[in-house]
Design an enzyme around this catalytic site. Structure first.
Site, short mmCIF file in Angstrom:
data_model
loop_
_atom_site.label_atom_id
_atom_site.label_comp_id
_atom_site.label_asym_id
_atom_site.label_seq_id
_atom_site.Cartn_x
_atom_site.Cartn_y
_atom_site.Cartn_z
N GLU A 36 4.95 -3.70 5.46
CA GLU A 36 4.77 -5.14 5.34
C GLU A 36 5.88 -5.81 6.10
O GLU A 36 7.00 -5.29 6.19
CB GLU A 36 4.76 -5.54 3.86
CG GLU A 36 3.55 -4.93 3.15
CD GLU A 36 3.36 -5.38 1.71
OE1 GLU A 36 4.38 -5.56 1.02
OE2 GLU A 36 2.20 -5.53 1.29
N CYS B 29 13.05 -2.89 -6.08
CA CYS B 29 12.51 -1.61 -5.59
C CYS B 29 13.50 -0.92 -4.67
O CYS B 29 13.51 0.30 -4.57
CB CYS B 29 11.18 -1.84 -4.88
SG CYS B 29 11.29 -3.06 -3.60
N GLU C 189 3.18 -0.09 -1.54
CA GLU C 189 4.63 -0.31 -1.54
C GLU C 189 5.12 0.04 -2.93
O GLU C 189 4.87 -0.71 -3.88
CB GLU C 189 4.96 -1.78 -1.26
CG GLU C 189 4.61 -2.26 0.11
CD GLU C 189 5.54 -1.73 1.16
OE1 GLU C 189 6.59 -1.15 0.81
OE2 GLU C 189 5.21 -1.86 2.34
N ASN D 107 8.16 -8.72 -10.28
CA ASN D 107 9.44 -9.11 -9.67
C ASN D 107 9.24 -9.60 -8.23
O ASN D 107 8.37 -9.09 -7.54
CB ASN D 107 10.42 -7.93 -9.66
CG ASN D 107 9.98 -6.84 -8.70
OD1 ASN D 107 8.85 -6.43 -8.72
ND2 ASN D 107 10.87 -6.41 -7.84
P1 NAD Z 1 3.10 -1.75 -12.19
O1 NAD Z 1 2.68 -0.68 -11.25
O2 NAD Z 1 3.09 -1.47 -13.65
O3 NAD Z 1 2.15 -3.04 -12.01
C1 NAD Z 1 1.91 -3.62 -10.75
C2 NAD Z 1 0.57 -4.35 -10.79
O4 NAD Z 1 -0.48 -3.40 -10.92
C3 NAD Z 1 0.40 -5.34 -11.93
O5 NAD Z 1 -0.22 -6.51 -11.43
C4 NAD Z 1 -0.50 -4.60 -12.89
O6 NAD Z 1 -1.28 -5.43 -13.71
C5 NAD Z 1 -1.39 -3.84 -11.92
N1 NAD Z 1 -2.08 -2.70 -12.53
C6 NAD Z 1 -1.72 -1.98 -13.63
N2 NAD Z 1 -2.62 -1.00 -13.86
C7 NAD Z 1 -3.55 -1.10 -12.89
C8 NAD Z 1 -4.73 -0.35 -12.57
N3 NAD Z 1 -5.14 0.69 -13.33
N4 NAD Z 1 -5.45 -0.70 -11.49
C9 NAD Z 1 -5.05 -1.73 -10.71
N5 NAD Z 1 -3.95 -2.48 -10.96
C10 NAD Z 1 -3.21 -2.17 -12.05
O7 NAD Z 1 4.51 -2.22 -11.69
P2 NAD Z 1 5.63 -3.09 -12.46
O8 NAD Z 1 6.18 -2.31 -13.59
O9 NAD Z 1 5.11 -4.46 -12.73
O10 NAD Z 1 6.72 -3.20 -11.28
C11 NAD Z 1 7.71 -2.27 -11.08
C12 NAD Z 1 7.36 -1.29 -9.98
O11 NAD Z 1 7.07 -1.94 -8.75
C13 NAD Z 1 8.55 -0.40 -9.70
O12 NAD Z 1 8.16 0.93 -9.51
C14 NAD Z 1 9.10 -0.98 -8.40
O13 NAD Z 1 9.89 -0.11 -7.65
C15 NAD Z 1 7.85 -1.37 -7.70
N6 NAD Z 1 8.14 -2.35 -6.63
C16 NAD Z 1 8.02 -1.96 -5.32
C17 NAD Z 1 8.31 -2.85 -4.29
C18 NAD Z 1 8.17 -2.47 -2.83
O14 NAD Z 1 8.04 -3.34 -1.99
N7 NAD Z 1 8.22 -1.20 -2.46
C19 NAD Z 1 8.73 -4.14 -4.60
C20 NAD Z 1 8.84 -4.50 -5.94
C21 NAD Z 1 8.53 -3.59 -6.95
#
Ligand code: NAD
Length: 489
Positions: A458, A283, A249, A151
């Site tokens: 950030e 988020c 984050e 996202n």
């Molecule tokens: P996710 O944690 O499933 O995936 C994020 C990224 O991590 C992807 O590119 C994924 O391929 C990678 N990844 C997955 N397993 C990994 C591993 N073992 N090692 C390294 N990388 C790995 O997140 P999502 O479901 O795509 O996104 C939703 C989450 O992101 C929610 O919890 C949301 O709150 C958070 N988010 C936070 C912010 C912020 O700025 N605080 C902004 C947007 C989204």
């Protein structure tokens, strides 16, 4: 529009180890094939970034010249915003209204960090030794692995690439496997802007085969991660061997606190934006409404009425206000948490079920959780369109309920009482507090959370310094020979 999504490694576009289908969440059908990076591609991308770091082509550029490349990238991004928005809408299901305005604004982040590139200064230390000069040099941290979720990915990568490149780092950017189209397309702009080969590499792939290999790579010096807390724990473990710097984050369960003295209609509109914009997949979503008991009925009546008028539709149409969720998995999780919350005693005031049409739509949902403090919908980050409502009668109760979460990303406070606004904003445990507004962002302002919402910030000037490391340089100014080797001063 035709598409050819490829990985971007060492200044070259390439097909990857395999391909996988990316689904259009508004239809549930695969709309494009994406290239998959596995160990080999990750290793080559990191090697290219390491080489670029040492090569005169990048490290020999002045900071101002790096800034100029970032300005160029910003201009190209602004021009390409409509095409990128169309791809993002297709790949993520996010409505075109939001993707087009958000991507155009992302250019401002690159401009902000372009301006910072030649303002990262060292300093002189008035050291307590008369024959020594000491200065502090700020040097780039090195190779950065930037790992982002699906996202707002152009935004979430800009807040990593902008400061990293301004500071002189090189980057391997990993797009989410859920919707990698926009970032793979963005790589074409990086290429066009003329960054030397290897300075920015853009890849995508799955968690274990790509993200884990990248974050655990011995030549990665910093991992800048945005995503969920479970993945963050993997990342922290992955970096244990080479002790790379990490910024996280993560998610949130942000309170939206409404005092009776506020402009109720204005707060209702802000609450709709806080939880139903982007179908709740944000988020900073204000997913816990804490409403002063005396205005609960009035507020909820207006809220339910406003929510009933949200225009659900195809995300690519400009008049659509509400689109699908990105994945079916997400929709199933939301449905199960809504059902368990209802079993625990929550009452459904709106939605509570999937919308019957093709794709992954879920209705904007309001659950009255008054008296059910531990409802699953209050404790679980859903990353979806579910608002849990609770009440308070005193300021202290509002603060206690706001802080009864392991997360701490954002909070909204709605009041016209200035002194109360100050008091409550100070005591709410969150990295961002919005007073009488919600979801406002700017490149000038730090963004990040407390607790399970992560650490590091950030945005803002200080974020650029996070991509530098300090070198302390000592110069002895005396011409006298060093006499006693056993006494150092
Ligand atoms: P996710 O944690 O499933 O995936 C994020 C990224 O991590 C992807 O590119 C994924 O391929 C990678 N990844 C997955 N397993 C990994 C591993 N073992 N090692 C390294 N990388 C790995 O997140 P999502 O479901 O795509 O996104 C939703 C989450 O992101 C929610 O919890 C949301 O709150 C958070 N988010 C936070 C912010 C912020 O700025 N605080 C902004 C947007 C989204």
């Amino acid at each position: 529009m035709s598409f050819d999504f490829q990985l971007y490694i060492d200044g070259q576009f390439e097909p990857g180890a395999a391909t996988f289908g990316s689904v259009d969440p508004s239809t549930g059908q695969v709309w494009a094939q994406m290239p998959e990076a596995r160990t080999g591609e990750v290793n080559r991308a990191v090697a290219a970034a390491s080489r670029a770091l040492g090569e005169a082509a990048w490290s020999g550029l002045t900071a101002s010249a790096r800034g100029k490349l970032l300005y160029k990238l910003a201009d190209l991004l602004e021009k390409a915003a409509p095409r990128l928005a169309e791809i993002e809408t297709r790949d993520t299901g996010k409505i075109i209204r939001e993707t087009s305005s958000q991507i155009a604004y992302v250019a401002e982040y690159y401009r902000y960090y372009a301006g910072i590139a030649d303002k990262i200064e060292g300093s002189h230390v008035p050291v307590d030794k008369p024959d020594m000069q000491v200065w502090l040099d700020r040097q780039p941290v090195g190779v950065v692995a930037a790992i982002v979720p699906w996202n707002s990915q152009l935004f979430l990568s800009a807040v990593k690439l902008g400061p990293a490149l301004a500071a002189g780092c090189t980057v391997v950017l990993k797009a989410s496997e859920e919707a990698p189209g926009p970032l793979l397309e963005f790589a074409r702009l990086v290429h066009e802007a003329g960054f030397p080969a290897g300075v920015v590499n853009v890849i995508t792939g799955f968690g274990p085969e790509c993200g884990a290999v990248l974050s655990g790579h011995p030549d990665v010096d910093k991992v800048a991660f945005t995503g969920g807390p479970d993945t963050a724990r993997h990342i922290v473990r992955n970096t244990a061997n080479n002790l790379a710097k990490v910024s996280l984050e993560l998610g949130g369960k942000s309170p939206f606190i409404v005092f009776a003295d506020t402009d109720i209609q204005s707060a209702v509109n802000a609450q709709v934006a806080a939880i139903f914009a982007a179908s709740g997949q944000s988020c900073v979503a204000g997913s816990r409404l804490l409403i002063e008991a005396s205005v609960k009925d009035q507020f909820l009546a207006l809220l339910v009425e406003r929510v009933s008028r949200i225009r659900v539709g195809a995300p690519g149409e400009m008049e659509t206000e509400y689109g699908p969720l990105c994945t079916e998995r997400q929709r199933r999780l939301i449905q199960s948490v809504v059902e368990s919350s209802v079993r625990q005693g929550a009452k459904v005031l709106a939605g509570g079920k999937a919308i019957e049409r093709a794709g992954y739509y879920y209705a904007p949902t309001i659950l009255d959780c008054t008296g059910v403090a531990n409802a699953d919908s209050i404790t679980t980050e859903l990353f979806g369109p579910v608002l849990s409502v609770d009440t308070f009668t005193t300021e202290q109760e509002a603060i206690d309920k706001a802080n009864s979460t392991a997360y701490g990303l954002a909070a909204g406070i709605f009041t016209t009482n200035l002194t109360r606004a100050h008091r409550v904003s100070k005591r709410v445990q969150s990295g961002i507090v919005w007073i009488n507004t919600y979801r406002a962002v700017s490149p000038l302002v730090p963004f990040g959370g407390f607790g399970l919402s992560g650490h590091g910030r950030e945005g803002g000037f200080a974020a650029a310094l996070e991509y530098t490391t300090t070198k302390s340089v000592w110069l002895r100014t005396s011409d006298e020979p060093i006499s006693d080797p056993f006494v150092m001063r």
